[in-house]
Design a protein around this motif. Sequence first.
Motif, PDB file in Angstrom:
ATOM      1  N   LEU A  49       0.871  -1.182   0.000  1.00 22.80           N
ATOM      2  CA  LEU A  49       0.000   0.000   0.000  1.00 22.80           C
ATOM      3  C   LEU A  49       0.902   1.224   0.000  1.00 22.80           C
ATOM      4  CD1 LEU A  49      -2.799   1.408   0.482  1.00 22.80           C
ATOM      5  CD2 LEU A  49      -2.319   1.188   2.912  1.00 22.80           C
ATOM      6  N   ILE A  50       0.710   2.091  -0.985  1.00 22.75           N
ATOM      7  CA  ILE A  50       1.508   3.315  -1.055  1.00 22.75           C
ATOM      8  C   ILE A  50       0.575   4.492  -0.829  1.00 22.75           C
ATOM      9  CG2 ILE A  50       3.152   4.665  -2.397  1.00 22.75           C
ATOM     10  CD1 ILE A  50       3.563   2.355  -4.227  1.00 22.75           C
ATOM     11  N   GLN A  51       0.870   5.290   0.179  1.00 24.89           N
ATOM     12  CA  GLN A  51       0.088   6.495   0.420  1.00 24.89           C
ATOM     13  C   GLN A  51       0.484   7.560  -0.597  1.00 24.89           C
ATOM     14  OE1 GLN A  51      -2.328   6.275   2.395  1.00 24.89           O
ATOM     15  NE2 GLN A  51      -1.768   4.504   3.639  1.00 24.89           N
ATOM     16  N   SER A  52      -0.385   8.533  -0.788  1.00 26.48           N
ATOM     17  CA  SER A  52      -0.137   9.551  -1.811  1.00 26.48           C
ATOM     18  C   SER A  52       1.122  10.358  -1.535  1.00 26.48           C
ATOM     19  CB  SER A  52      -1.337  10.490  -1.920  1.00 26.48           C
ATOM     20  OG  SER A  52      -1.535  11.170  -0.701  1.00 26.48           O
ATOM     21  N   SER A  53       1.514  10.412  -0.270  1.00 24.87           N
ATOM     22  CA  SER A  53       2.701  11.195   0.103  1.00 24.87           C
ATOM     23  C   SER A  53       3.996  10.403  -0.075  1.00 24.87           C
ATOM     24  CB  SER A  53       2.590  11.657   1.553  1.00 24.87           C
ATOM     25  OG  SER A  53       2.458  10.534   2.410  1.00 24.87           O
ATOM     26  N   GLN A  54       3.870   9.132  -0.395  1.00 22.39           N
ATOM     27  CA  GLN A  54       5.045   8.272  -0.511  1.00 22.39           C
ATOM     28  C   GLN A  54       5.411   8.061  -1.972  1.00 22.39           C
ATOM     29  OE1 GLN A  54       3.334   4.947   1.624  1.00 22.39           O
ATOM     30  NE2 GLN A  54       4.488   5.467   3.485  1.00 22.39           N
ATOM     31  N   ARG A  55       6.671   7.694  -2.191  1.00 21.12           N
ATOM     32  CA  ARG A  55       7.139   7.414  -3.557  1.00 21.12           C
ATOM     33  C   ARG A  55       7.302   5.921  -3.802  1.00 21.12           C
ATOM     34  NH1 ARG A  55       8.778  10.697  -7.367  1.00 21.12           N
ATOM     35  NH2 ARG A  55       8.611  12.916  -6.980  1.00 21.12           N
ATOM     36  N   GLU A  56       7.563   5.177  -2.740  1.00 24.84           N
ATOM     37  CA  GLU A  56       7.715   3.747  -2.936  1.00 24.84           C
ATOM     38  C   GLU A  56       7.528   3.000  -1.623  1.00 24.84           C
ATOM     39  OE1 GLU A  56      12.631   3.691  -2.821  1.00 24.84           O
ATOM     40  OE2 GLU A  56      11.550   2.580  -4.325  1.00 24.84           O
ATOM     41  N   GLN A  57       7.282   1.696  -1.783  1.00 25.00           N
ATOM     42  CA  GLN A  57       7.182   0.792  -0.660  1.00 25.00           C
ATOM     43  C   GLN A  57       7.854  -0.512  -1.061  1.00 25.00           C
ATOM     44  OE1 GLN A  57       6.079   0.708   2.447  1.00 25.00           O
ATOM     45  NE2 GLN A  57       5.109   2.715   2.612  1.00 25.00           N
ATOM     46  N   THR A  58       8.472  -1.146  -0.070  1.00 23.11           N
ATOM     47  CA  THR A  58       9.201  -2.389  -0.342  1.00 23.11           C
ATOM     48  C   THR A  58       8.769  -3.460   0.641  1.00 23.11           C
ATOM     49  OG1 THR A  58      11.112  -1.194  -1.205  1.00 23.11           O
ATOM     50  CG2 THR A  58      11.475  -3.450  -0.454  1.00 23.11           C
ATOM     51  N   SER A  59       8.666  -4.679   0.110  1.00 13.97           N
ATOM     52  CA  SER A  59       8.403  -5.829   0.954  1.00 13.97           C
ATOM     53  C   SER A  59       9.108  -7.023   0.327  1.00 13.97           C
ATOM     54  CB  SER A  59       6.896  -6.098   1.058  1.00 13.97           C
ATOM     55  OG  SER A  59       6.640  -7.281   1.789  1.00 13.97           O
TER      56      SER A  59
END
Lengths: 111, 115
Positions: A49-59
């Motif tokens: 899940l990426i919030q609008s304020s974020q650029r990336e997420q890793t798992s």
Amino acid sequence: KQEVTQIPAALSVPEGENLVLNCSFTDSAIYNLQWFRQDPGKGLTSLLLIQSSQREQTSGRLNASLDKSSGRSTLYIAASQPGDSATYLCAVLSGNTPLVFGKGTRLSVIA
Amino acid sequence: DAGVIQSPRHEVTEMGQEVTLRCKPISGHNSLFWYRQTMMRGLELLIYFNNNVPIDDSGMPEDRFSAKMPNASFSTLKIQPSEPRDSAVYFCASTLTGGHTGELFFGEGSRLTVL
């Protein structure tokens, strides 16, 4: 009205390859973007899940990026494995409407 | 937590019969969604509830479809009378809304076949 498009519709790669799945959306005023995995005959499992304020997420081997201004997100899968074979869907939350889904990319990783 | 629980997992019925699908959301979640998935149309939102109140049912295809959420832990989707074109997988999902940050969790789906 938000529309979500995923390209390609299907993808087949040999085991071990790194790959990128694409998702585009028409309205950039989003709250968040979510990537799901769906195995045949099963429900959807949330991956990232990426919030609008974020650029990336890793798992783990997965990395999702978000570029709101261009209306794009990518899901990067490193060192793909046969167990990664599934349909991957992205969904966007914007305005007062619930998640809008793309039609998914069906991934096959060949051993 | 057991996750979102749907029943039945599979249902085969004849045209004209009433179908009732059931959903138990994750405890503490305050929003519940019913989706329908077909090969042709992908995932379509039918209706969603917030704090047990239906917020948007514009996706419900016809008056034959109805949904209720009598309490925070239970919802039903009813089709009466059913038709072959209603054959699809029906998913229930829930989330905890607030600041539009909610991650959506899905049940395993109810696969409906109308003969």
